[in-house]
Design an enzyme around this catalytic site. Sequence first.
Site: not given
Length: 373
Positions: A173, A177, A250, A282, A302, A350, A352
Amino acid sequence: MKPYDYLIVGSGLFGAVFAHEAHEAGKRCLVIEKRHHIGGNIYCEEINGINVHKYGAHIFHTDNKKVWQYVNQLVEFNRYTNSPIANYKGKLYNLPFNMNTFYQLWNVRTPAEAKAKIQEQCKEYEHITNPQNLEEQALKLCGKDIYQRLIKGYTEKQWGRSATELPAFIIKRIPFRFIFDNNYFNDSYQGIPIGGYNRLIDALLENIEVRTGIDYTEHRKELDSLAEKVLYTGCIDEYFDYACGHLEYRSLRFDHKLLADVEDFQGNAVVNYTDRDTPYTRIIEHKHFEFGKQPSTVITYEYPDNFEQGKEPYYPVNNENNTQIFNRYQELAQQQKTMLFGGRLAQYTYADMDDTVAAALALWEKEITVTNN
């Protein structure tokens, strides 16, 4: 009796939290680390009074109040809010996709106008009923403007292949906002440890024996003999000597630059470069994580990178083949009586930072329950 109750392989956030809890419970712990510093990928290096995130930007954010209270009892966090900027061929857009972004794209001023524009753009792709790749999925969800300017190039650089070669499920998705809000995360709690992440790791490992510059794989038999149990936080396929095949990752490459005569390079901690031709994804300007007023600045370019032996594995390549390989390694891991496996590499995921803390606490709770019984 062996010298230690637990050998913790890896001093990153997962290993440090587990070691802290074990130590608090009176267990004898030894933490070993392959690198010559502790902290794993959240390690910071101080340059000209600036805490430089050596392995990419890390922003602590969570909705888990227990986890937030846990880390705040160890160190004080600032009020940093992640509000990245996207640079597409010199034009700037706010992220995440919100009313500021829609105004910059289409000059629309109200949520109704923005929704109408998105619907108009998506209508062109309503014939795609079963998206076969990431590009088709994204176009169906957001239309061409957002996809081409803010998703396509960045994603192709990140994964090292065309969006038409990437599976559709990568984008399930696209969060829109319809308010003027540049806060990237919806979480209730967010910030950076005042003084950098080293202070958090130092607090977690206080009074615990740590040895750096030690490669577990080279001295496994000798190190295993030191402890009753081992927590392994490295690559699970490496632990089993790739018996079920190599898992794909990666990698990333970082180019750090001290700009001694520049006070402020880009005015924001993170600017994403979303066009395909710019080789980096970035630029990070580290002083902004802690509202720095230093006369100089440090920036980091990066770059996405192919993974190979000797490079750091950052992102798992979650496809059907790798999932099958990982499941076979998990079956092997469950057969190890004195081994525990945890962290993003051992779990091929992955994660957080808040999820990492929560998972380490959960593993310790499970471990102490088993031990007590």
